[in-house]
Design an enzyme around this catalytic site. Structure first.
Site, PDB file in Angstrom:
ATOM      1  N   LYS A  28     -15.651  34.382  -5.181  1.00 48.15           N
ATOM      2  CA  LYS A  28     -15.278  32.747  -5.664  1.00 48.15           C
ATOM      3  C   LYS A  28     -14.763  32.193  -4.514  1.00 48.15           C
ATOM      4  O   LYS A  28     -15.041  30.835  -4.296  1.00 48.15           O
ATOM      5  CB  LYS A  28     -14.301  32.968  -6.742  1.00 48.15           C
ATOM      6  CG  LYS A  28     -14.700  33.481  -8.115  1.00 48.15           C
ATOM      7  CD  LYS A  28     -13.763  33.152  -9.371  1.00 48.15           C
ATOM      8  CE  LYS A  28     -12.329  33.672  -9.287  1.00 48.15           C
ATOM      9  NZ  LYS A  28     -12.059  35.124  -9.181  1.00 48.15           N
ATOM     10  N   ARG A  67      -9.480  30.997 -18.229  1.00 42.81           N
ATOM     11  CA  ARG A  67      -9.729  32.249 -18.426  1.00 42.81           C
ATOM     12  C   ARG A  67      -9.694  32.652 -20.056  1.00 42.81           C
ATOM     13  O   ARG A  67      -9.537  33.927 -20.104  1.00 42.81           O
ATOM     14  CB  ARG A  67      -8.872  33.140 -17.698  1.00 42.81           C
ATOM     15  CG  ARG A  67      -9.070  32.799 -16.176  1.00 42.81           C
ATOM     16  CD  ARG A  67      -8.599  33.832 -15.171  1.00 42.81           C
ATOM     17  NE  ARG A  67      -8.397  33.617 -13.873  1.00 42.81           N
ATOM     18  CZ  ARG A  67      -8.323  34.251 -12.985  1.00 42.81           C
ATOM     19  NH1 ARG A  67      -8.276  35.578 -13.031  1.00 42.81           N
ATOM     20  NH2 ARG A  67      -8.560  33.946 -11.649  1.00 42.81           N
ATOM     21  N   ARG A 110      -9.387  44.061   1.126  1.00 48.38           N
ATOM     22  CA  ARG A 110      -9.487  42.718   1.576  1.00 48.38           C
ATOM     23  C   ARG A 110      -8.078  42.447   2.169  1.00 48.38           C
ATOM     24  O   ARG A 110      -6.895  42.919   1.800  1.00 48.38           O
ATOM     25  CB  ARG A 110      -9.384  41.864   0.167  1.00 48.38           C
ATOM     26  CG  ARG A 110      -9.505  40.544   0.558  1.00 48.38           C
ATOM     27  CD  ARG A 110      -9.898  39.770  -0.809  1.00 48.38           C
ATOM     28  NE  ARG A 110      -9.002  39.824  -1.875  1.00 48.38           N
ATOM     29  CZ  ARG A 110      -9.653  39.340  -3.018  1.00 48.38           C
ATOM     30  NH1 ARG A 110     -10.732  38.370  -3.077  1.00 48.38           N
ATOM     31  NH2 ARG A 110      -8.827  39.564  -4.126  1.00 48.38           N
ATOM     32  N   ARG A 140      -2.813  40.988  -0.393  1.00 52.73           N
ATOM     33  CA  ARG A 140      -2.150  40.392  -1.798  1.00 52.73           C
ATOM     34  C   ARG A 140      -1.672  41.480  -2.616  1.00 52.73           C
ATOM     35  O   ARG A 140      -2.070  42.539  -2.653  1.00 52.73           O
ATOM     36  CB  ARG A 140      -3.237  39.784  -2.566  1.00 52.73           C
ATOM     37  CG  ARG A 140      -3.267  38.364  -2.664  1.00 52.73           C
ATOM     38  CD  ARG A 140      -4.466  37.691  -3.378  1.00 52.73           C
ATOM     39  NE  ARG A 140      -4.666  38.059  -4.666  1.00 52.73           N
ATOM     40  CZ  ARG A 140      -5.442  37.634  -5.465  1.00 52.73           C
ATOM     41  NH1 ARG A 140      -6.146  36.631  -5.111  1.00 52.73           N
ATOM     42  NH2 ARG A 140      -5.608  38.026  -6.733  1.00 52.73           N
ATOM     43  N   ARG A 152      -6.849  43.899 -13.732  1.00 50.55           N
ATOM     44  CA  ARG A 152      -7.413  42.640 -13.843  1.00 50.55           C
ATOM     45  C   ARG A 152      -8.781  42.545 -14.102  1.00 50.55           C
ATOM     46  O   ARG A 152      -9.532  41.510 -14.921  1.00 50.55           O
ATOM     47  CB  ARG A 152      -7.376  42.098 -12.220  1.00 50.55           C
ATOM     48  CG  ARG A 152      -6.150  41.869 -11.855  1.00 50.55           C
ATOM     49  CD  ARG A 152      -5.771  41.539 -10.274  1.00 50.55           C
ATOM     50  NE  ARG A 152      -6.537  40.614  -9.642  1.00 50.55           N
ATOM     51  CZ  ARG A 152      -6.689  41.175  -8.588  1.00 50.55           C
ATOM     52  NH1 ARG A 152      -6.205  41.913  -7.423  1.00 50.55           N
ATOM     53  NH2 ARG A 152      -7.393  40.160  -7.601  1.00 50.55           N
TER      54      ARG A 152
HETATM   55  P1  ADP Z   1      -8.541  37.048  -9.169  1.00 51.11           P
HETATM   56  O1  ADP Z   1      -9.728  36.370  -9.540  1.00 51.11           O
HETATM   57  O2  ADP Z   1      -8.960  37.910  -7.928  1.00 51.11           O
HETATM   58  O3  ADP Z   1      -8.035  37.487 -10.298  1.00 51.11           O
HETATM   59  P2  ADP Z   1      -6.587  34.739  -8.772  1.00 51.11           P
HETATM   60  O4  ADP Z   1      -6.074  34.321  -7.759  1.00 51.11           O
HETATM   61  O5  ADP Z   1      -7.677  33.721  -9.403  1.00 51.11           O
HETATM   62  O6  ADP Z   1      -7.516  36.236  -8.519  1.00 51.11           O
HETATM   63  O7  ADP Z   1      -5.925  35.177  -9.814  1.00 51.11           O
HETATM   64  C1  ADP Z   1      -4.653  36.061  -9.604  1.00 51.11           C
HETATM   65  C2  ADP Z   1      -3.721  36.433 -10.851  1.00 51.11           C
HETATM   66  O8  ADP Z   1      -3.141  35.079 -11.252  1.00 51.11           O
HETATM   67  C3  ADP Z   1      -4.567  36.874 -12.195  1.00 51.11           C
HETATM   68  O9  ADP Z   1      -4.594  38.409 -12.081  1.00 51.11           O
HETATM   69  C4  ADP Z   1      -3.749  36.281 -13.061  1.00 51.11           C
HETATM   70  O10 ADP Z   1      -2.588  37.238 -13.313  1.00 51.11           O
HETATM   71  C5  ADP Z   1      -3.158  34.732 -12.604  1.00 51.11           C
HETATM   72  N1  ADP Z   1      -4.311  34.008 -13.364  1.00 51.11           N
HETATM   73  C6  ADP Z   1      -5.229  33.232 -12.187  1.00 51.11           C
HETATM   74  N2  ADP Z   1      -5.776  32.257 -13.129  1.00 51.11           N
HETATM   75  C7  ADP Z   1      -5.341  32.329 -14.250  1.00 51.11           C
HETATM   76  C8  ADP Z   1      -5.345  31.583 -15.577  1.00 51.11           C
HETATM   77  N3  ADP Z   1      -6.315  30.739 -15.412  1.00 51.11           N
HETATM   78  N4  ADP Z   1      -4.854  32.063 -16.706  1.00 51.11           N
HETATM   79  C9  ADP Z   1      -3.807  33.019 -16.635  1.00 51.11           C
HETATM   80  N5  ADP Z   1      -3.482  33.548 -15.456  1.00 51.11           N
HETATM   81  C10 ADP Z   1      -4.110  33.320 -14.422  1.00 51.11           C
END
Ligand code: ADP
Length: 286
Positions: free
Chosen positions: A96, A172, A207, A236, A247
């Site tokens: 992404k 999500r 990563r 991270r 995840r």
């Molecule tokens: P990834 O796509 O690798 O999970 P992100 O940086 O998009 O990484 O998200 C990291 C974490 O942040 C997720 O595992 C979740 O805990 C939280 N998160 C991100 N976006 C959302 C969302 N839209 N709703 C709820 N939690 C979120």
């Protein structure tokens, strides 16, 4: 009646793999889509580059008329062109971030990443940040009352309204999608990246981030250029094998709900060698 269209192409550096271009004979006022895909010469782990371009014959019309509105009726040209609005979704490490950089540069959209907004709250030490971190450490979704408000506020800021936006990692869940639908915030295009689990885990575990330049490295596939950079790389906190499996599970549990909301504007890019685009109600495989 006038027709409108969008042309989507997916490419990775390397030899052409396969290409499919639908004819723009779009007489039923449904969005027209076409795509091209090429596979990388190097390996299946090489980054997948996605290019989106409007079909020139239709682009002006499309930009005046959001796809969502066009779904339900005749084309009515508005006075001002609408800026482009794109959502991008995919499991952890599906690329992404890479796609967003390319799309953002090419179309000048404002990139809004839900994960970045949350990490900023954590960095600022706010109450929301502290609560969010508890969930993020478990690979779970952060509760909607924290995320929804944060994303809504960011989307409504003037830069995103004027330039258009690329929303990454949101929605999500069905409730998150509904929260935007209630405000009549709809994307012109929803991109879903689909990559096999084995590759995702390997990508996540290797990563690393350079906190000075913001550049992302992979210890095996994209190692740092020198020792100095290698020494300052960070990982991270949720990029471990154990957490990425959680995840991934969360992603698979929620993605179908979200897709149902955007089924008319989905573009699905499946692991380099397969792309699926929804055109006028039917899936086309290539
Ligand atoms: P990834 O796509 O690798 O999970 P992100 O940086 O998009 O990484 O998200 C990291 C974490 O942040 C997720 O595992 C979740 O805990 C939280 N998160 C991100 N976006 C959302 C969302 N839209 N709703 C709820 N939690 C979120």
């Amino acid at each position: 009646m006038a027709s409108l269209g969008i042309s989507i192409s997916s490419v990775a550096a390397g030899r052409p793999m396969r290409s499919l271009a639908s004819s723009p004979s779009c007489s039923n006022n449904k969005p027209f889509a076409s795509l091209n895909a090429t596979r990388s010469l190097e390996s299946s782990r090489a980054p997948f580059r996605l290019e989106i371009s409007y079909d020139r014959r239709f682009s002006d019309e499309l930009r005046r008329q959001p796809l969502a509105a066009a779904r339900s009726g005749p084309v009515v040209a508005a006075a001002e062109p609408e800026p482009m609005k794109i959502m991008i979704s995919g499991p952890p490490a599906s690329g992404k971030g890479t796609q967003c950089e390319l799309i953002k540069k090419k179309y000048g959209l404002v990139h809004i990443a839900a994960g970045d907004l949350l990490r900023a709250e954590i960095g600022a030490g706010t109450e929301n940040g502290k609560r969010a971190k508890e969930y993020m450490e478990k690979g779970m979704l952060v509760p909607s009352e924290i995320v929804v408000m944060m994303v809504k506020e960011r989307l409504l800021q003037p830069d995103a309204q004027e330039k258009g936006w690329l929303l990454d990692g949101y929605p999500r869940s069905l409730s998150q999608a509904t929260a935007l639908e209630d405000l009549r915030i709809q994307p012109d295009l929803f991109i879903l990246l689909d990559v096999s689990e084995e590759i995702l885990i390997e990508r996540v575990v290797g990563r690393r981030l350079d906190p000075v330049t913001g550049k992302i490295y992979h210890l095996k596939y994209s190692p740092p250029e020198n020792e100095e950079i290698a020494a300052r790389l960070t990982q991270r906190f949720d990029d471990t094998e154990e957490k990425v499996k959680l995840r991934l599970k969360t992603h698979h549990q929620n993605v179908e709900d979200v897709l149902s909301t955007y089924k008319d504007v989905i573009f699905k890019a499946k692991e380099i060698h397969c792309c699926v685009v929804k055109k006028g109600g039917a899936f086309i495989n290539c």
